[in-house]
Design a protein around this motif. Structure first.
Motif, PDB file in Angstrom:
ATOM      1  N   ILE A   9      25.425  42.806  62.183  1.00 45.31           N
ATOM      2  CA  ILE A   9      25.945  41.442  62.168  1.00 45.31           C
ATOM      3  C   ILE A   9      24.939  40.503  62.816  1.00 45.31           C
ATOM      4  CG2 ILE A   9      27.717  39.903  63.094  1.00 45.31           C
ATOM      5  CD1 ILE A   9      29.733  42.125  62.791  1.00 45.31           C
ATOM      6  N   LEU A  10      24.574  39.465  62.089  1.00 41.91           N
ATOM      7  CA  LEU A  10      23.644  38.460  62.599  1.00 41.91           C
ATOM      8  C   LEU A  10      24.369  37.246  63.154  1.00 41.91           C
ATOM      9  CD1 LEU A  10      21.033  38.529  59.684  1.00 41.91           C
ATOM     10  CD2 LEU A  10      20.852  39.676  61.898  1.00 41.91           C
ATOM     11  N   SER A  11      25.567  36.980  62.668  1.00 41.66           N
ATOM     12  CA  SER A  11      26.323  35.815  63.118  1.00 41.66           C
ATOM     13  C   SER A  11      27.769  35.968  62.669  1.00 41.66           C
ATOM     14  CB  SER A  11      25.727  34.523  62.527  1.00 41.66           C
ATOM     15  OG  SER A  11      26.462  33.389  62.920  1.00 41.66           O
ATOM     16  N   GLN A  12      28.694  35.480  63.492  1.00 49.75           N
ATOM     17  CA  GLN A  12      30.101  35.511  63.094  1.00 49.75           C
ATOM     18  C   GLN A  12      30.860  34.390  63.804  1.00 49.75           C
ATOM     19  OE1 GLN A  12      33.208  38.458  64.514  1.00 49.75           O
ATOM     20  NE2 GLN A  12      33.065  39.137  62.375  1.00 49.75           N
ATOM     21  N   LYS A  35      32.909  30.539  52.261  1.00 52.12           N
ATOM     22  CA  LYS A  35      31.772  31.437  52.011  1.00 52.12           C
ATOM     23  C   LYS A  35      30.613  30.675  51.362  1.00 52.12           C
ATOM     24  CE  LYS A  35      30.493  35.748  49.684  1.00 52.12           C
ATOM     25  NZ  LYS A  35      30.969  36.886  48.854  1.00 52.12           N
ATOM     26  N   THR A  36      30.922  29.766  50.440  1.00 50.50           N
ATOM     27  CA  THR A  36      29.887  28.956  49.795  1.00 50.50           C
ATOM     28  C   THR A  36      29.159  28.106  50.829  1.00 50.50           C
ATOM     29  OG1 THR A  36      31.151  28.852  47.726  1.00 50.50           O
ATOM     30  CG2 THR A  36      29.446  27.177  48.063  1.00 50.50           C
ATOM     31  N   TYR A  37      29.929  27.514  51.725  1.00 50.13           N
ATOM     32  CA  TYR A  37      29.354  26.713  52.815  1.00 50.13           C
ATOM     33  C   TYR A  37      28.474  27.582  53.709  1.00 50.13           C
ATOM     34  CZ  TYR A  37      29.314  23.962  57.164  1.00 50.13           C
ATOM     35  OH  TYR A  37      28.926  23.288  58.296  1.00 50.13           O
ATOM     36  N   GLN A  38      28.988  28.738  54.061  1.00 52.70           N
ATOM     37  CA  GLN A  38      28.306  29.660  54.973  1.00 52.70           C
ATOM     38  C   GLN A  38      27.011  30.199  54.359  1.00 52.70           C
ATOM     39  OE1 GLN A  38      29.909  33.608  54.884  1.00 52.70           O
ATOM     40  NE2 GLN A  38      29.794  33.809  57.110  1.00 52.70           N
ATOM     41  N   GLU A  39      27.080  30.615  53.103  1.00 51.13           N
ATOM     42  CA  GLU A  39      25.946  31.298  52.470  1.00 51.13           C
ATOM     43  C   GLU A  39      24.716  30.412  52.371  1.00 51.13           C
ATOM     44  OE1 GLU A  39      24.967  34.053  48.560  1.00 51.13           O
ATOM     45  OE2 GLU A  39      26.762  32.811  48.576  1.00 51.13           O
ATOM     46  N   GLU A  53      30.168  36.943  54.320  1.00 47.70           N
ATOM     47  CA  GLU A  53      31.516  37.460  54.122  1.00 47.70           C
ATOM     48  C   GLU A  53      32.510  36.575  54.869  1.00 47.70           C
ATOM     49  OE1 GLU A  53      33.061  41.849  54.473  1.00 47.70           O
ATOM     50  OE2 GLU A  53      33.319  40.897  56.420  1.00 47.70           O
ATOM     51  N   VAL A  54      33.593  36.234  54.218  1.00 45.11           N
ATOM     52  CA  VAL A  54      34.670  35.487  54.866  1.00 45.11           C
ATOM     53  C   VAL A  54      35.972  36.245  54.663  1.00 45.11           C
ATOM     54  CG1 VAL A  54      36.039  33.368  54.852  1.00 45.11           C
ATOM     55  CG2 VAL A  54      33.557  33.230  54.612  1.00 45.11           C
ATOM     56  N   LYS A  55      36.638  36.527  55.765  1.00 45.43           N
ATOM     57  CA  LYS A  55      37.938  37.186  55.712  1.00 45.43           C
ATOM     58  C   LYS A  55      38.949  36.359  56.491  1.00 45.43           C
ATOM     59  CE  LYS A  55      36.582  42.050  55.204  1.00 45.43           C
ATOM     60  NZ  LYS A  55      36.684  43.417  55.807  1.00 45.43           N
ATOM     61  N   THR A  66      31.405  35.906  58.615  1.00 47.00           N
ATOM     62  CA  THR A  66      30.392  36.836  59.114  1.00 47.00           C
ATOM     63  C   THR A  66      29.158  36.863  58.230  1.00 47.00           C
ATOM     64  OG1 THR A  66      32.231  38.221  59.881  1.00 47.00           O
ATOM     65  CG2 THR A  66      30.028  39.207  59.916  1.00 47.00           C
ATOM     66  N   VAL A  67      27.999  36.977  58.862  1.00 43.84           N
ATOM     67  CA  VAL A  67      26.742  37.118  58.135  1.00 43.84           C
ATOM     68  C   VAL A  67      26.131  38.462  58.517  1.00 43.84           C
ATOM     69  CG1 VAL A  67      24.394  36.253  57.830  1.00 43.84           C
ATOM     70  CG2 VAL A  67      26.305  34.641  58.041  1.00 43.84           C
ATOM     71  N   TYR A  68      25.915  39.311  57.519  1.00 44.13           N
ATOM     72  CA  TYR A  68      25.263  40.606  57.719  1.00 44.13           C
ATOM     73  C   TYR A  68      23.831  40.517  57.209  1.00 44.13           C
ATOM     74  CZ  TYR A  68      30.139  42.226  57.861  1.00 44.13           C
ATOM     75  OH  TYR A  68      31.468  42.382  58.166  1.00 44.13           O
ATOM     76  N   GLY A  69      22.976  41.354  57.734  1.00 43.65           N
ATOM     77  CA  GLY A  69      21.622  41.371  57.202  1.00 43.65           C
ATOM     78  C   GLY A  69      20.635  42.074  58.109  1.00 43.65           C
TER      79      GLY A  69
END
Length: 224
Positions: A9-12, A35-39, A53-55, A66-69
């Motif tokens: 996880i890079l950011s959440q 998610k569109t805003y986040q990505e 990812e948005v849950k 959440t941003v994974y990478g």
């Protein structure tokens, strides 16, 4: 804590918003919009390889953006200094998490007072930063600290390093971090002042043995 051990996880951004009830269709639309805003922002501030990812969870509305990478991809060029790149990424990670919290509230159309809890989490970025900062602080502190305090600090460093290593799901991240951390760890004094000046050399020998053991562990993580 479970969110932190699943992937890198890079950011959440986490938000709990009261008095909001979304049906299935509204929830899907909400998640897609966030998610569109986040990505778009995550790709600009971190790397194009991130996975957004948005849950959401009921009660009233709990949001996890959440941003994974890959940490190494997000750091980019570290030729100017690993810590400079890491500190910059930490700021970006927190900024992104805060922005997603604000956007999540905006999309919910709820009042600010309905946001009863929020947390900008920086995942593996903060864990890495904390480990390096802790070790850098110990370089000077060990010259003045006694054996018990030094031993406790080494234990914390080992625990944090083990925890961090488990967060990486890509070998290139492990290689990068442990290569730089091996250099940082080797800055720790080989003969701390108080231990070296003691008439009884037992504590100094124990410290040096512990230092060598940890150096080998870090090298093993780097070369795995």
């Amino acid at each position: 804590m479970a969110d932190y051990v699943r992937k890198t996880i890079l950011s959440q951004g986490y938000a709990h918003i009261l008095n909001i009830s979304l049906d299935a269709e509204e929830k899907t639309e909400y998640e897609v919009n966030l998610k569109t805003y986040q990505e778009s922002r995550a790709k600009l501030m971190m790397s194009s390889s991130i996975v957004p990812e948005v849950k959401t969870k009921d009660g009233s509305l709990k949001v996890y953006a959440t941003v994974y990478g890959s940490l190494s991809d997000a750091l980019g060029d570290v030729s100017g200094g690993f810590m400079e790149a890491l500190n910059s990424l930490y700021v970006s990670s927190k900024m992104l998490a805060d922005a997603c919290i604000l956007e999540g509230l905006f999309l919910s159309k709820a009042a600010r007072r309905n946001l009863v809890r929020s947390e900008a989490r920086t995942g593996v970025v903060k864990t890495t930063k904390d480990l390096f900062d802790m070790t850098a602080g110990a370089v000077a502190a060990f010259q003045q600290d006694g054996f018990k305090k030094i031993s406790a600090t080494l234990e914390k460093i080992e625990q944090r390093a083990t925890f961090l290593n488990d967060q990486f799901d890509q070998e290139k991240d492990k290689k990068l971090v442990w290569t730089y951390f091996f250099k940082a760890f080797n800055e720790l004094p080989k003969s701390p002042t108080r231990l070296a000046s003691s008439a009884d050399g037992t504590q100094l020998k124990l410290y040096q043995s512990r230092l060598l053991t940890l150096q080998k562990r870090i090298a093993a993580m780097r070369d795995a």
